[in-house]
Design a protein around this motif. Sequence first.
Motif, PDB file in Angstrom:
ATOM      1  N   THR A  31       0.847  -1.192   0.000  1.00  0.00           N
ATOM      2  CA  THR A  31       0.000   0.000   0.000  1.00  0.00           C
ATOM      3  C   THR A  31       0.887   1.248   0.000  1.00  0.00           C
TER       4      THR A  31
ATOM      5  N   MET B 128       3.803   1.542  -1.328  1.00  0.00           N
ATOM      6  CA  MET B 128       4.351   1.761  -2.679  1.00  0.00           C
ATOM      7  C   MET B 128       3.364   2.530  -3.541  1.00  0.00           C
ATOM      8  N   THR B 129       2.094   2.135  -3.453  1.00  0.00           N
ATOM      9  CA  THR B 129       1.067   2.833  -4.227  1.00  0.00           C
ATOM     10  C   THR B 129       0.978   4.293  -3.770  1.00  0.00           C
TER      11      THR B 129
ATOM     12  N   ASP C  92      -7.397  -0.712   9.252  1.00  0.00           N
ATOM     13  CA  ASP C  92      -6.839  -0.593   7.906  1.00  0.00           C
ATOM     14  C   ASP C  92      -5.815   0.533   7.835  1.00  0.00           C
ATOM     15  N   VAL C  93      -4.781   0.348   7.021  1.00  0.00           N
ATOM     16  CA  VAL C  93      -3.819   1.420   6.732  1.00  0.00           C
ATOM     17  C   VAL C  93      -3.934   1.714   5.244  1.00  0.00           C
ATOM     18  N   THR C  94      -4.346   2.933   4.919  1.00  0.00           N
ATOM     19  CA  THR C  94      -4.690   3.256   3.529  1.00  0.00           C
ATOM     20  C   THR C  94      -3.650   4.159   2.880  1.00  0.00           C
ATOM     21  N   VAL C  95      -3.775   4.302   1.569  1.00  0.00           N
ATOM     22  CA  VAL C  95      -2.918   5.231   0.821  1.00  0.00           C
ATOM     23  C   VAL C  95      -3.054   6.636   1.417  1.00  0.00           C
ATOM     24  N   GLU C  96      -4.286   7.003   1.717  1.00  0.00           N
ATOM     25  CA  GLU C  96      -4.551   8.312   2.321  1.00  0.00           C
ATOM     26  C   GLU C  96      -3.794   8.476   3.655  1.00  0.00           C
TER      27      GLU C  96
END
Lengths: 182, 391
Positions: B274, B276-277, B359-363
Amino acid sequence: MVEIRFHGRGGQGGVTSAELTALAAIEQGKFAQAFPSFGPERRGAPVMAFVRVSDRQIRTREKVYSPNFVVVLDPTLLQIVNVEAGVPEDGIIIVNTKLSPAQLRESLGFKRRLAVVDASTIAVEVLRVPITNTTMLGALIKATDVVSIDALRGPLEKRFGPIAERNLKACLRAYDETVVEG
Amino acid sequence: MGKRVGMEVSIAAAEVVGLCDVDVIAAYPITPQTHIVEHLSELVAEGHLDAEFVPVESEHSAMSTCVGAAAAGARTFTSTSSQGYALMAEICYIASSLRLPIVMAVANRALSAPINIWNDHADMMMSRDTGWIQTVAENGQEVVDLLLHAYRVAEDPRVLLPVIVNLDGFTLSHMIEPIWLPDKEEVDRYLPPYKPKLRLDPRNPMTFGPVGMPEVYTEAKKAQDEAMNGALPVIIEAWGEFEKQFGRAYRPVETYKTDGAEILFLTMGSISETAMTAVDKMRAEGKKVGLVRLRLWRPFPAKELVDVLKRAKAVAVVDRAMAFSTRSGPLCVEVKAALYDHGVSPYVQNFIAGLGGRDVTVEDFEAMAAKTGDGLSKGLPMAYEIVNVRE
């Protein structure tokens, strides 16, 4: 990348739907992820399962928040779960229901495009059980082309062995009978 | 030739362990367990794998069985998570101190209370000082590759230490994704048969694990420390051989778009993907952000890590476990120590994220980068923050 969310009840095989979709995509040489909504499993309770399909390697481990497509295996969920949550404007909701898209829209106020099929009847007639997970894959494929029916054949055989053929038959009949809104 | 398959990561892990010709698998089959040992029990029951499968009454017994079997010269395997791992901990210390090359897959999960079965790194950090070599996977392919690597390293006569392959619980263990599975011939080419140096044998009796009086205990621990440090070059060499044969490269410390980066994230496990994205997105916006991923948790590759981190102005360390009262997560504590030891002092910001399945998000990564950049430019004190926590 395409994201799909399956809504079912514990024991209805929603997780299997997600798995089969991902396996079919991988069989087609694509990249995919399939995963359940992790938690204590309870028979009959509303559950979700998720799929990502992409032509490139998928590099995210986020949950699925805005699925392009939603598949509802059990019509009784429509009253208690907001199945449209997070779906972008061009998304499609694919529902097991006896209602037409217009009737469904009117009764529940859906904003996204709908695709409908009476999967419960098909499942009972073809599979002799009211389990719609493989039947609804026919509806998903008709509405979205996310995988091909051919690619589903191998995963179905591996998963269901002697009853794979019947599941494929239910899937194909749903493919034919699914009505997708224009 | 191996083949590309769609498979649950746990099943793929079991398949590769099976290909490694394990002799003894001991496992507690109930929660917190994964499909890894369930599938191994199927392989044994159906006659695909010629091994003893010992379904024990607890994780403590699972590791005890592995210790006994490994001491007798068997290639062994077990798998566990969270509370089960905690129960096993006593014997984990014994396995490493006896220099037994056991391999274990740990599907990393939170420790209770409150009761929580979801993914974080609390169990990995709990076992930090058990004396096991520990690698960390970011996806299913890496779980397969690292398990194969684990046996080769563990059994190398220059190492003889047990190895854990960490994979994020659920996020990886229950994920179906494409995986390239090697075939038997390829596995045999990479992994030589296990030839124990010393083993329990009635014809040549010896004692494993006797009392260590104060006169020898310290020396025994020093020898263990040296064995752990000495494992590093062998681990790297075995990854080199892996790359030559399979084409996939592994390093103790791996980087992603670090060239010219002013802010570097440091992550472990599946959130690295995530990240990396997130880095791709921020780079496209012109932000000088890069990613460093710790592949090897033990032995801790301090020098390799500092060599990468010292090029950045700021480091954002993402921990997935608590180290209560230290105002740093367990990973960050070690990073700061390594930087200090090497006389390097970038701005270090520590984030605790993804506890108990959050959750751990791109945001989230974008917000962490912004906060780190802000702290750096304003010269704020180095901070510690639990991401998205409700006060």
